[in-house]
Scaffold this active site. Structure first.
Site, PDB file in Angstrom:
ATOM      1  N   GLU A 399       0.817  -1.220   0.000  1.00  0.00           N
ATOM      2  CA  GLU A 399       0.000   0.000   0.000  1.00  0.00           C
ATOM      3  C   GLU A 399       0.846   1.263   0.000  1.00  0.00           C
ATOM      4  O   GLU A 399       0.313   2.358   0.125  1.00  0.00           O
ATOM      5  CB  GLU A 399      -1.016  -0.009   1.153  1.00  0.00           C
ATOM      6  CG  GLU A 399      -0.506  -0.438   2.481  1.00  0.00           C
ATOM      7  CD  GLU A 399      -1.616  -0.587   3.528  1.00  0.00           C
ATOM      8  OE1 GLU A 399      -2.792  -0.310   3.257  1.00  0.00           O
ATOM      9  OE2 GLU A 399      -1.267  -0.978   4.650  1.00  0.00           O
ATOM     10  N   ASP A 423      -4.906   2.785   0.113  1.00  0.00           N
ATOM     11  CA  ASP A 423      -3.714   3.568   0.436  1.00  0.00           C
ATOM     12  C   ASP A 423      -2.758   3.649  -0.744  1.00  0.00           C
ATOM     13  O   ASP A 423      -2.148   4.689  -0.972  1.00  0.00           O
ATOM     14  CB  ASP A 423      -3.003   2.972   1.659  1.00  0.00           C
ATOM     15  CG  ASP A 423      -3.650   3.454   2.940  1.00  0.00           C
ATOM     16  OD1 ASP A 423      -3.874   4.672   3.050  1.00  0.00           O
ATOM     17  OD2 ASP A 423      -3.971   2.629   3.806  1.00  0.00           O
TER      18      ASP A 423
END
Ligand code: PEP
Ligand code: MG
Length: 506
Positions: A399, A423
């Site tokens: 992420e 993310d």
């Protein structure tokens, strides 16, 4: 639940902050109001001593004098309270006295109560949440939803946020429609709202004809069109579910998920005044294993930080929390706390198929350190004769752009990847997932994201490491087939309804 739209009465969360809608109360009135509120809690609460301690703090001359001194120095009352809070907390933390340090939380709670009174927010607002409410707020944090009775919430409407902000993620997992980035200025408390998540619209006081038209338009409409559904199922991808509580695990497994691809454990920490102990965590993970009924359970270690704050950890405020001590960074900086969680997970792994997943990884060394702590915990459990599953799989969430760039190196140290597109998109596109103004950049199929995903899936394929996706992109009908085509071996979806639709009868 009416699909991705809902109707209900507006319930406005007025924290005062940034809204410019102060209550006009004086400091003395705020002190009186807070005192009355605490006295009422002392009478009603099963833990009156907590509120007695708060009342004692409220009546402490040091607090009052510090606030009054700040006001005489020219500060407005709210700023005077905030400055007094910082000063007194600093004072307490700087003194080598266990008792005074333990009172830091009381200072914070009492000052927040005073600020709420000054700004007009009802300090016990969540308790007054009526049934069938559409919660309307400037901004909502995971800690807000942790304090609410979500069974009473029909929908969320916020001015800030994007489709991948945590409030949307939590709402989706509970089947609650949510619209972020909405214009809430014209909404009054008690207005009937028609919240349409699919179109991102909020209608105020719609007519009965309009409501009926929307209901009939949505009747039988599936979110996952047949073509996308077929493409996903034909790819042979595993369909897993995301969850943040036992109730949510039961819901996604009940909807047909083949396992849990993401159990967000930080939610166990958000709503409580005390950190859950190893034993308390073990009991929860045990229930989670049981709720999976033999299917794999991927437990993500606490992803605290960013917008997921845990007040009882007393962490210093950060200027850029999403770029700060979040996820694995925080866990490695507090090894004793981290080890409690690891031991609890390891113990639960004796009861079923459990995998550990590390959030917010950016370097291989973080994985190596985490694995060393897991080894240490295994050795201590072994030494005490406590049962745990041997050879637990340890995976990482991809992420951060750093993790994507070094996916080939990470693959050498991990058993699986799970791409956290929420993310990854925010960090690749440099667009805050909580900021509605830049939400147009949060496209998991943006060219830059496609490049990042290609790197990750290529590394996974070459190193023989399974790679799934657990961000919200996995639930998007336009994106899910692309992820499958790129090589995702599992999609972990955030909504039981979507899992039911996708897995539904063939
Ligand atoms: C993600 O970032 O995609 C993810 C699944 O984690 P969270 O939404 O909890 O940050
Ligand atoms: Mg994430």
């Amino acid at each position: 639940m009416e699909g991705r739209f809902a109707t209900g009465k507006a319930w406005i969360l007025d924290r005062g902050s940034g809204s410019g809608r102060g209550s006009g109360r004086t400091l003395e009135e705020a002190f009186d109001l807070e005192s009355e509120r605490l006295k009422a809690f002392i009478e009603d609460s099963p833990v009156p001593e907590v509120f007695s301690a708060h009342l004692e703090m409220l009546e402490d001359q040091l607090l009052r004098d510090t606030i009054l001194r700040n006001v005489s120095g020219g500060m407005v009352p709210v700023d005077a309270v905030i400055a007094a809070e910082d000063e007194i907390m600093g004072l307490f933390l700087g003194i080598d006295d266990e008792y005074l340090r333990s009172r830091v939380d009381d200072v914070r709670d009492v000052c927040q109560g005073l600020i709420d009174c000054l700004e007009g927010a009802s300090p016990n607002s969540y308790e007054s949440l009526p049934p069938d409410a559409v919660v309307v707020a400037e901004e909502l944090f995971p800690s807000d939803t942790a304090m609410m009775d979500l069974d009473k919430v029909k929908a969320f409407v916020t001015a800030k946020g994007s489709p991948t902000s945590h409030v949307r993620v939590i709402a989706r997992s509970r089947g609650i429609p949510a619209v972020t980035g909405a214009d809430i200025s014209g909404i009054r408390s008690g207005d009937l709202l028609l919240v349409d998540e699919a179109n991102g619209t909020v209608e105020v006081n719609p007519t009965e004809e309009r409501l009926e038209a929307v209901r009939s338009m949505n009747r039988g409409v599936s979110v996952f069109p047949e073509e996308a559904r077929r493409a996903v199922l034909d790819s042979g991808v595993k369909v897993l579910g995301n969850a943040g509580s036992i109730k949510e695990i039961e819901a996604v497994i009940g909807a047909g998920a083949e396992g849990i691809g993401l159990f967000r454990t930080e939610f166990l920490f958000l709503g409580s005044d005390n950190l859950p102990s190893e034993e308390e965590q073990y009991q929860i993970y045990k229930k989670a294993v049981e709720a999976c009924q033999g299917r794999p359970l991927t437990i993500r270690t606490m992803d605290i930080g960013g917008d997921k704050t845990v007040p009882c950890l007393n962490l210093p405020k950060e200027d850029n929390p999403f770029l700060g001590m979040r996820g694995i960074r925080l866990s490695l900086s507090m090894p004793e706390l981290f080890k409690e969680q690891i031991r609890a997970i390891l113990r639960a792994s004796a009861l079923g198929k459990v995998r550990i997943m590390l959030p917010m990884v950016s370097r291989v060394s973080e994985v190596i350190q985490a694995k060393a702590l897991v080894k240490e915990c295994e050795a201590s459990l072994e030494a005490s004769g406590t049962a745990f599953g041997k050879n637990i799989e340890i995976g990482v969430m991809i992420e951060t752009p750093a993790a994507a760039f070094v996916a080939d190196l990470l693959a050498c140290e991990t058993d699986f990847f799970s791409v956290g597109t929420n993310d990854l998109t925010q960090y690749v596109m440099a667009a805050d997932r909580g900021n509605a103004s830049v939400s147009y950049l949060l496209d998991p199929l943006d060219d830059a994201m496609i490049q990042a995903l290609r790197i990750v899936f290529k590394a996974a394929r070459e190193k023989g490491v399974p790679a799934g996706v657990c961000g919200e992109a996995a639930s998007e009908p336009k994106v899910a087939p692309v992820l499958c085509e790129m090589g995702a071996d599992s999609l972990s979806l955030g909504s039981p309804a979507l899992i039911g639709e996708l897995k539904g009868s063939d």
